[in-house]
Design a protein around this motif. Structure first.
Motif, PDB file in Angstrom:
ATOM      1  N   SER A   1       0.701  -1.092  -0.092  1.00 36.73           N
ATOM      2  CA  SER A   1      -0.016   0.067   0.065  1.00 36.73           C
ATOM      3  C   SER A   1       0.803   1.262   0.069  1.00 36.73           C
ATOM      4  O   SER A   1       0.288   2.499  -0.184  1.00 36.73           O
ATOM      5  N   ARG A   2       2.018   1.035   0.100  1.00 38.76           N
ATOM      6  CA  ARG A   2       3.048   2.268  -0.130  1.00 38.76           C
ATOM      7  C   ARG A   2       3.433   2.922  -1.306  1.00 38.76           C
ATOM      8  O   ARG A   2       3.441   1.859  -2.283  1.00 38.76           O
ATOM      9  N   ILE A   3       3.503   4.028  -1.529  1.00 37.51           N
ATOM     10  CA  ILE A   3       4.222   4.539  -2.874  1.00 37.51           C
ATOM     11  C   ILE A   3       5.380   3.977  -3.255  1.00 37.51           C
ATOM     12  O   ILE A   3       6.075   4.213  -2.413  1.00 37.51           O
ATOM     13  N   ILE A   4       5.731   3.480  -4.345  1.00 33.26           N
ATOM     14  CA  ILE A   4       7.292   2.965  -4.726  1.00 33.26           C
ATOM     15  C   ILE A   4       7.269   3.681  -6.053  1.00 33.26           C
ATOM     16  O   ILE A   4       6.481   3.805  -6.779  1.00 33.26           O
ATOM     17  N   PRO A   5       8.554   4.003  -6.379  1.00 36.71           N
ATOM     18  CA  PRO A   5       8.932   4.563  -7.545  1.00 36.71           C
ATOM     19  C   PRO A   5       8.699   3.816  -9.086  1.00 36.71           C
ATOM     20  O   PRO A   5       8.113   4.494 -10.048  1.00 36.71           O
ATOM     21  N   ASN A   6       8.568   2.618  -9.042  1.00 39.78           N
ATOM     22  CA  ASN A   6       8.625   1.839 -10.299  1.00 39.78           C
ATOM     23  C   ASN A   6       8.672   0.286  -9.985  1.00 39.78           C
ATOM     24  O   ASN A   6       8.928  -0.261  -8.780  1.00 39.78           O
ATOM     25  N   ARG A   7       8.082  -0.418 -11.034  1.00 41.44           N
ATOM     26  CA  ARG A   7       8.323  -2.169 -10.748  1.00 41.44           C
ATOM     27  C   ARG A   7       9.682  -2.606 -10.456  1.00 41.44           C
ATOM     28  O   ARG A   7       9.941  -3.408  -9.470  1.00 41.44           O
ATOM     29  N   ASN A   8      10.659  -2.036 -11.033  1.00 41.35           N
ATOM     30  CA  ASN A   8      11.948  -2.465 -10.790  1.00 41.35           C
ATOM     31  C   ASN A   8      12.483  -2.264  -9.363  1.00 41.35           C
ATOM     32  O   ASN A   8      13.087  -3.140  -8.934  1.00 41.35           O
ATOM     33  N   CYS A   9      12.048  -1.396  -8.868  1.00 43.07           N
ATOM     34  CA  CYS A   9      12.367  -1.097  -7.056  1.00 43.07           C
ATOM     35  C   CYS A   9      11.576  -2.433  -6.507  1.00 43.07           C
ATOM     36  O   CYS A   9      12.280  -2.981  -5.801  1.00 43.07           O
ATOM     37  N   LEU A  10      10.493  -2.901  -6.751  1.00 44.38           N
ATOM     38  CA  LEU A  10       9.983  -4.122  -6.283  1.00 44.38           C
ATOM     39  C   LEU A  10      10.911  -5.420  -6.572  1.00 44.38           C
ATOM     40  O   LEU A  10      10.847  -6.076  -5.745  1.00 44.38           O
ATOM     41  N   ASP A  11      11.081  -5.362  -7.903  1.00 42.59           N
ATOM     42  CA  ASP A  11      11.877  -6.687  -8.458  1.00 42.59           C
ATOM     43  C   ASP A  11      13.310  -6.559  -7.520  1.00 42.59           C
ATOM     44  O   ASP A  11      13.582  -7.612  -7.321  1.00 42.59           O
ATOM     45  N   LYS A  12      13.724  -5.517  -7.516  1.00 44.94           N
ATOM     46  CA  LYS A  12      14.996  -5.456  -6.520  1.00 44.94           C
ATOM     47  C   LYS A  12      15.142  -6.004  -5.272  1.00 44.94           C
ATOM     48  O   LYS A  12      15.720  -6.407  -4.767  1.00 44.94           O
ATOM     49  N   MET A  13      13.856  -5.539  -4.389  1.00 48.43           N
ATOM     50  CA  MET A  13      13.629  -5.864  -3.176  1.00 48.43           C
ATOM     51  C   MET A  13      13.543  -7.346  -3.112  1.00 48.43           C
ATOM     52  O   MET A  13      13.862  -7.943  -1.998  1.00 48.43           O
TER      53      MET A  13
END
Length: 212
Positions: A141-153
């Motif tokens: 539910s938090r704002i993230i900059p892009n999908r790549n950020c999620l993949d990196k995490m």
């Protein structure tokens, strides 16, 4: 703009009468759920969960029912998500199941309580490894900059845990929604639908018919 006035469907599959239903609504729900499951409906356990802030601002989303207990309905989520934060402020919530193929819906109002850590652990261990890693990686539910950020995490936690056991995050677990009101809706012809409502009063369920 497009008017939708001419979209109509008459419901004629089944009927529902208060004299034919069990005294306990959980029994009727389980019967209806089994029929939905056996009918080939995609994800019959999908349910709309409505929550609200302390000052009554509502929010809703679809989640998956994971367990039907004698006293309620269990789902799992990130406790720091929007729904988790709202349930922390206001434990009153509502569920809605819609099974259009059977011309049925079930509406539930109740109180959400966290399940035990042992129950959350047991279900978490049943999840696929990537789903367990996803629970760590997603700041839900938090704002993230892009999908790549999620993949990196996700990659980071995959490296962190490697071949080790993936434990349940402290901020992830289950809720049980304990019903106080349940309404069973069966579509009927000419919009004169059957609506049977169960209301909990002094530990007993009162069964009543509602006008459509």
């Amino acid at each position: 703009m497009k008017d939708l006035f001419d979209i109509r469907k008459d419901f004629t599959l089944k009927t529902l009468d208060e004299k034919d239903v069990p005294q306990n609504p959980m029994e009727l729900f389980e019967t209806w759920y089994n029929e939905a499951s056996q009918s080939g409906i995609a994800e019959p356990n999908a349910m709309n969960l409505a929550t609200a802030t302390a000052d009554g601002r509502p929010s809703s989303r679809v989640v998956l029912l994971k367990q039907i207990k004698d006293n309620g309905f269990v789902f799992f989520t990130n406790y720091e998500s929007r729904k988790g934060q709202q349930l922390e402020q206001n434990r009153h919530c509502a569920l809605n199941f819609l099974w259009l193929e059977l011309e049925r819906q079930v509406r539930i109002e109740g109180i959400a309580e966290k399940v035990s850590s042992q129950e959350s652990d047991a279900y978490f261990e049943m999840r696929p490894a990537l789903s367990r890693l996803g629970a760590w990686a997603s700041p839900q539910s938090r704002i993230i900059p892009n999908r790549n950020c999620l993949d990196k995490m996700l990659d980071g936690y995959e490296t962190k845990f490697g071949e080790d056991e993936i434990p349940r995050p402290d901020n992830w677990g289950g809720y049980i929604v304990v019903p106080q009101l349940m309404e069973f809706w069966q579509g009927r012809a000419n919009r004169l639908h059957d609506r049977i409502q169960y209301t909990l009063a002094s530990g007993k369920w009162i069964v009543e018919r509602l006008a459509p």
